[in-house]
Design a protein around this motif. Structure first.
Motif, PDB file in Angstrom:
ATOM      1  N   SER A  11       0.840  -1.196   0.000  1.00  0.00           N
ATOM      2  CA  SER A  11       0.000   0.000   0.000  1.00  0.00           C
ATOM      3  C   SER A  11       0.873   1.244   0.000  1.00  0.00           C
ATOM      4  CB  SER A  11      -0.891   0.005   1.239  1.00  0.00           C
ATOM      5  OG  SER A  11      -1.771  -1.093   1.234  1.00  0.00           O
ATOM      6  N   GLY A  40      -8.133  -4.504 -11.661  1.00  0.00           N
ATOM      7  CA  GLY A  40      -8.670  -3.599 -10.660  1.00  0.00           C
ATOM      8  C   GLY A  40     -10.044  -4.040 -10.207  1.00  0.00           C
ATOM      9  N   THR A  88      -4.330   6.371  -8.057  1.00  0.00           N
ATOM     10  CA  THR A  88      -5.345   5.485  -7.468  1.00  0.00           C
ATOM     11  C   THR A  88      -5.840   4.472  -8.501  1.00  0.00           C
ATOM     12  OG1 THR A  88      -7.036   7.155  -7.961  1.00  0.00           O
ATOM     13  CG2 THR A  88      -6.097   7.170  -5.739  1.00  0.00           C
ATOM     14  N   THR A  91      -4.437   0.835  -8.648  1.00  0.00           N
ATOM     15  CA  THR A  91      -4.822  -0.162  -7.649  1.00  0.00           C
ATOM     16  C   THR A  91      -5.329  -1.427  -8.316  1.00  0.00           C
ATOM     17  OG1 THR A  91      -5.337   1.469  -5.943  1.00  0.00           O
ATOM     18  CG2 THR A  91      -6.442  -0.666  -5.781  1.00  0.00           C
ATOM     19  N   GLN A 119      -1.027  -7.834  -4.484  1.00  0.00           N
ATOM     20  CA  GLN A 119      -1.936  -6.698  -4.397  1.00  0.00           C
ATOM     21  C   GLN A 119      -1.171  -5.378  -4.310  1.00  0.00           C
ATOM     22  OE1 GLN A 119      -5.347  -6.660  -4.551  1.00  0.00           O
ATOM     23  NE2 GLN A 119      -5.266  -4.408  -4.437  1.00  0.00           N
ATOM     24  N   THR A 121      -2.162  -1.359  -3.696  1.00  0.00           N
ATOM     25  CA  THR A 121      -3.222  -0.422  -3.315  1.00  0.00           C
ATOM     26  C   THR A 121      -2.632   0.981  -3.226  1.00  0.00           C
ATOM     27  OG1 THR A 121      -4.348  -2.142  -2.039  1.00  0.00           O
ATOM     28  CG2 THR A 121      -4.983   0.142  -1.616  1.00  0.00           C
ATOM     29  N   SER A 123      -3.574   4.881  -2.384  1.00  0.00           N
ATOM     30  CA  SER A 123      -4.603   5.693  -1.733  1.00  0.00           C
ATOM     31  C   SER A 123      -4.243   7.178  -1.803  1.00  0.00           C
ATOM     32  CB  SER A 123      -4.787   5.257  -0.286  1.00  0.00           C
ATOM     33  OG  SER A 123      -3.565   5.358   0.404  1.00  0.00           O
TER      34      SER A 123
END
Length: 124
Positions: A11, A40, A88, A91, A119, A121, A123
């Motif tokens: 992340s 996504g 974003t 992601t 994964q 991510t 933000s």
């Protein structure tokens, strides 16, 4: 049996960077293209980048050109994806793929081998 194992997901905030790696075993990685796809939330799996067997040509989705760089090390049977200036929209679950011999690189049907995904991510 071909195995692809991805690592490096995580992340980050918008504008950050991540480096994904994929280790291949069970075949000679120089025998085919290697690439990265992503999926996504609520989206189809799409091609992100690909690199030919000896690294002489690379391909990128328009959405990542200038921000992502794909590279490979045939001696170590690895392919990496350096991702900078993350957004974003980046992601998703990122998959390593290998073994493509012909056909459009962005068509997932042309890739016989897949990893389990890692994964990413991003933000705001």
């Amino acid at each position: 049996q071909v195995q692809l194992v991805e690592s490096g997901g995580g992340s980050v905030q918008v504008g950050g960077s991540l480096r994904l790696s994929c280790a291949a075993s069970g075949y000679t990685s120089s025998s085919g293209s290697m690439g990265w796809f992503r999926q996504g939330p609520g989206k189809e799996r799409e091609g992100v980048a690909a690199i030919l067997p000896f690294g002489d040509n690379t391909y990128y989705a328009d959405s990542v050109k200038g921000r992502f760089t794909i590279s490979r090390d045939n001696a170590k049977n690895t392919v990496s994806l350096q991702m900078n200036s993350l957004k974003t929209d980046d992601t998703g679950l990122y998959y390593c793929a290998s073994g493509r011999q012909a056909g459009f690189w962005w068509n997932k049907s042309n890739w016989p081998y897949w990893g389990q995904g890692t994964q990413v991510t991003v933000s705001s």
